[in-house]
Design an enzyme around this catalytic site. Structure first.
Site, PDB file in Angstrom:
ATOM      1  CB  SER A   1      -0.949  -0.032   1.209  1.00  0.00           C
ATOM      2  OG  SER A   1      -1.845   1.054   1.171  1.00  0.00           O
TER       3      SER A   1
ATOM      4  CG  HIS B   1      -4.278  -0.694  -0.702  1.00  0.00           C
ATOM      5  ND1 HIS B   1      -4.069  -0.570   0.655  1.00  0.00           N
ATOM      6  CD2 HIS B   1      -4.931  -1.874  -0.863  1.00  0.00           C
ATOM      7  CE1 HIS B   1      -4.575  -1.620   1.277  1.00  0.00           C
ATOM      8  NE2 HIS B   1      -5.100  -2.430   0.376  1.00  0.00           N
TER       9      HIS B   1
ATOM     10  CG  ASP C   1      -5.949  -5.149   2.893  1.00  0.00           C
ATOM     11  OD1 ASP C   1      -6.505  -6.222   3.206  1.00  0.00           O
ATOM     12  OD2 ASP C   1      -5.901  -4.729   1.724  1.00  0.00           O
TER      13      ASP C   1
END
Length: 336
Positions: free
Chosen positions: A159, A186, A279
């Site tokens: 991310s 992401h 996540d």
């Protein structure tokens, strides 16, 4: 959410203010007209989220992002008016820790709510990542393996800071690397194709968007390319899906890792890189429980030590390694 705007264009600032005003929970705490001012204001009052322009006088958004993430880290989303011309700068800023990127809402054109929707959805996702949306409910995996051809797989999630980390990791792998690689980063789907092209050029390995219905394959790096989740099916192919809807950030690293733990029919390694939030941690743990090697990036080499920290906290990582030691480890695991 307490939000700061960094932009030298009055019309862009007004467009962002109007968009944010549609959600009463959002408060603009300060506005800066260049990167240097943003660094100084952030030191005085660090917001929950910064909406950062790229092209500004005195100090641009890339350098401002780098300094803020080093000194007073917080969530940063790049807001741009010309994503095509700014692709390389976008990924450079994301390499320094910016979470994502979104277009500046149009001002005075069409429906105001519709124009603001992409930005507000992005902020909703960021709220989940930084812990303002409560904990998520994980879907139960199906513990069954597929019956397809056995192949080696590297499943990678990243991310904030991910583009730069992925460049370094992929550069450490030879073009004849024997395992298939699937990346879940992401990034909004409008920038996914540009990111694949940028990673191909920067790393020297072929990187492209994963296609619906194709299997992971050696010789090419596949990047999740939509705002839906990507998962591995029982038959060994990849599919995009809106489910589970409770996963707010899309594409979800957890969803992909969990599907690998459930359905992959060969050797695999799960790798969780720099990023804000949690996540990937639960999915990595499931991969470990299925007997796969799992690796988390260490704190010192992370732009944002969030996701790997969450994985370490629940003992999801078999190994915790500096970024520059992950590719050599993969070569050891999958040596011909």
């Amino acid at each position: 959410m307490k939000i700061a705007i960094v932009n030298d264009m009055p019309l862009a600032v007004e467009a962002l203010r109007r968009a944010l005003s549609l959600e009463p929970a959002h408060e603009v705490v300060w506005v800066a007209t260049n990167g240097l001012e943003a660094v100084q204001r952030c030191a005085e009052r660090t917001p929950d989220l910064i909406l950062m322009d790229l092209i500004m006088p005195v100090m641009d958004g890339v350098e401002a992002t780098r300094q803020i993430m080093a000194e007073t880290p917080c969530a940063i989303v790049i807001v741009t008016v010309d994503r095509q011309q700014n692709v390389s700068r976008v990924f450079e800023a994301m390499g320094h820790g910016a979470l994502d990127v979104v277009d500046t809402p149009a001002l005075g054109v069409g429906d105001a709510k519709e124009a603001a929707a992409p930005l507000l959805r992005k902020i909703l996702n960021i709220g989940w990542l930084i812990g303002q949306r409560g904990s998520r409910v994980r879907a139960e995996p199906v513990h069954a393996r597929g019956t397809g051809k056995r192949l080696n797989l590297v499943a990678i999630g990243s991310s904030a800071g991910g583009p730069a980390a992925l460049e370094i990791l992929l550069k450490g792998l030879p073009q004849n690397f024997s395992a298939a690689i699937v990346l879940v980063q992401h990034v909004d789907q409008v920038f996914a194709a540009g990111m694949a092209e940028w990673l191909s050029s920067a790393s020297g390995l072929p990187v492209r968007l994963a296609r619906e219905g194709e299997p992971p394959q050696s010789g090419v790096v596949l990047l999740a390319g939509t705002n839906h989740h990507i998962r591995l099916l029982k038959n060994g192919t990849l599919a995009y899906t809106a489910e589970p809807v409770n996963e707010i950030y899309r594409p979800s690293i957890d969803v992909f890792f969990e599907s690998v733990a459930s359905h992959w029919n060969g050797d695999a390694v799960g790798v969780l890189l720099t990023g804000m939030g949690r996540d990937g941690a639960q999915g990595l743990k499931l991969m470990r429980e299925q007997g796969y090697l799992t690796i988390a990036q260490d704190q010192q080499s992370c732009a944002v030590y969030g996701m790997p920290k969450a994985a370490a906290a629940i003992d999801a990582a078999v190994e915790i390694r500096p970024l520059d030691r992950i590719a050599p480890r993969l070569l050891e695991v999958f040596a011909k």
